[in-house]
Design an enzyme around this catalytic site. Structure first.
Site, short mmCIF file in Angstrom:
data_model
loop_
_atom_site.label_atom_id
_atom_site.label_comp_id
_atom_site.label_asym_id
_atom_site.label_seq_id
_atom_site.Cartn_x
_atom_site.Cartn_y
_atom_site.Cartn_z
N THR A 14 114.57 123.06 64.82
CA THR A 14 114.64 124.06 65.89
C THR A 14 114.08 123.56 67.21
OG1 THR A 14 112.54 125.04 65.17
CG2 THR A 14 114.57 126.02 64.29
N SER A 15 113.28 122.51 67.18
CA SER A 15 112.73 121.95 68.42
C SER A 15 112.29 120.52 68.18
CB SER A 15 111.55 122.79 68.92
OG SER A 15 110.45 122.70 68.04
N GLY A 16 112.07 119.81 69.27
CA GLY A 16 111.58 118.44 69.19
C GLY A 16 110.45 118.25 70.17
N ARG A 17 109.63 117.25 69.90
CA ARG A 17 108.52 116.95 70.78
C ARG A 17 108.38 115.45 70.94
NH1 ARG A 17 104.85 119.89 67.78
NH2 ARG A 17 105.24 118.43 66.10
N HIS A 233 111.23 110.64 57.46
CA HIS A 233 111.49 112.02 57.06
C HIS A 233 110.27 112.81 57.46
CE1 HIS A 233 112.26 115.15 53.67
NE2 HIS A 233 112.59 115.61 54.87
N ASP A 234 110.46 113.89 58.22
CA ASP A 234 109.30 114.59 58.79
C ASP A 234 108.32 115.04 57.71
OD1 ASP A 234 110.98 116.61 57.83
OD2 ASP A 234 111.27 117.55 59.78
#
Length: 473
Positions: A14-17, A233-234
């Site tokens: 849903t988001s990246g940083r 992989h997160d």
């Protein structure tokens, strides 16, 4: 201990940083330099894709800002969600990558299982059944006969930044094409499924040097900086930063859009019981096994909030909503958080209400009541997965660690403690980025010559204030 500064690219569904990580004697800290939205977009045919062109632009801009703030950044690490990939042809990315929630995967499941029954697949790759696993997507991918290769999302970003072609092993383990026993590509399986083995890149382990960033052009970040493979992989990165003092007695929940619930093992568990429980054996850093189950996580709450905001035209204060939810009294109904009807974007409250009615349960009349039902249902699914992980791995668990965004949700943490009967330790929130940074730091030798995962986790415990939730009787 020595130290320095690295950059972490952390991409979620849903988001990246882009984060700066500073590591030193008694220092382990993160600074966010860029945050950007991410999510599915539909093409003219209604197929779901990632807007990877925009994502790439955000990443490059974020890294340029990181280098402006810290010109001495020693390296960059990249992690992301699993299973999705880009197709490379003629030295270019061919179109925007498909989103794992696209409906094409249904046909992929049928095609794969017609060739290799699921029980055999599980013995070979150790993965729980998820209809969007990479091998199901590749089974219906068109035009692979002319492709040069296939790169998973973090490997794709690394390729765009450096030109290096590689597949980091923890993320490759989520494709369904990696042998769970050897950690190598299962060439025989790929061939049986009609997937060219030369499309699969060489495998590398976390800590490996991938290349150096380009300095100019569309993907240049303005400086030559080494890119180091992390647990790309997160969840692999997040588990690195779970502050377990004894992994043999701890469960973890990496909670965001998904809740990844499990334990860390030295060897995979591919028994019939594990397969029937839909538990997965994914690769972890240092060859550990992430034995876990995917539970639908805060996606249920975020999608419900999105629907309510669209309905009212007003922004919902989530902390205030959760505070109201915690005050809801009386019996709280729960639904199956993993029900397939909840997997796609759309009117989540209506679909949850339909599940409750189907099971003869009351539908909440207020948003606070609805939020409470959602949180309790997620916690119930977490508790069930924790108990199953303990049983299948034959472990006696003493604590549950919740990391990621879900660790800020006090109602969820308390409910998880109540339903598991185990204390919950919440934090760190930024576990994924921290794990990314820690693997880079170890690759630079900043933790000494023989630093282990336990060394890295001890650094997390020393730097993060954990919140403890005791189970209530």
């Amino acid at each position: 201990m020595t130290g320095g500064v690295v950059a972490a690219v952390d991409l979620g569904a849903t988001s990246g940083r882009v984060m700066i990580g500073r590591v030193g004697d008694g220092v382990l800290e993160l600074e966010q330099v860029a945050r950007f939205p991410n999510g599915p977009v539909a093409d003219a045919d209604g197929s779901l894709h990632w807007d990877f062109s925009a994502l790439r632009g955000h990443i490059v801009a974020g890294l340029r800002e990181a280098l402006r703030r810290e010109p001495g950044i020693a390296s960059i690490g990249i992690d992301s969600w699993a299973v999705d990939y880009g197709v490379i042809e003629g030295g270019e990315l061919r179109g925007e990558p498909f989103h794992y929630r696209d409906e094409r995967t249904t046909a992929g499941v049928e095609a794969v299982h017609a060739q290799v029954p699921f029980d055999e697949l599980y013995r070979r790759n150790g993965l729980q059944f998820l209809p969007f696993n990479t091998l199901y997507q590749l089974a219906v991918e068109r035009g692979l006969d002319t492709a040069d290769g296939v790169l998973l999302i973090p490997d794709l970003v690394a390729w765009l930044l450096t030109g290096a072609v590689a597949a980091e092993r923890t993320n490759a383990s989520t494709t369904g094409l990696l042998d769970v026993s050897t950690g190598a590509w299962d060439a025989d399986l790929a061939q049986r499924l009609g997937i060219r083995t030369d499309l699969l890149p060489p495998l590398v382990d976390p800590g490996a040097a991938l290349g150096t960033t380009r300095t100019d052009g569309h993907d240049g970040v303005g400086a030559e900086v080494p890119v180091i493979a992390v647990g790309s992989h997160d969840t692999a990165s997040a588990v690195v930063a779970v502050p377990m003092s004894d992994a043999a007695t701890a469960a973890y929940i990496s909670c965001g859009t998904w809740g990844l619930v499990g334990v860390e093992l030295d060897e995979p568990v591919v028994t019939d019981a594990a397969r029937e429980a839909n538990f997965t054996n994914e690769g972890g850093v240092d060859g550990r096994i992430r034995f876990l189950h995917n539970v639908t996580g805060l996606w249920l709450l975020s999608e419900s909030v999105r629907a309510w905001e669209a309905e009212s035209g007003e922004t919902i204060d989530l902390p205030a909503l959760l505070a109201e939810a915690a005050a809801v009294e009386g019996d709280i109904a729960v639904f199956d958080a993993n029900d397939e009807s909840l997997s796609a974007p759309g009117d989540m409250p209506a679909r949850i209400a339909a599940l409750l009615r189907r099971d003869g349960k009351p539908v909440p009349e207020t948003r606070a009541g609805f939020a409470r039902v959602i949180v309790e249902s997620i916690a119930a699914a977490f508790a069930d997965a924790v108990a199953t992980a303990a049983s299948l791995s034959e472990r006696t668990l003493e604590v549950v660690h919740v990391v990621g965004g879900g660790s800020l949700n006090r109602l969820l943490c308390q409910s998880t403690a109540d339903r598991t009967g185990l204390p919950v330790l919440a934090g760190p929130v930024e576990a994924t980025a921290l794990g990314n940074v820690l693997v880079q730091a170890r690759a630079h030798g900043w933790f000494g010559e023989h630093a282990t995962l336990e060394t890295l986790r001890a650094a997390v415990r020393a730097s993060v204030d954990l919140q403890r939730f005791e189970p209530r009787s």
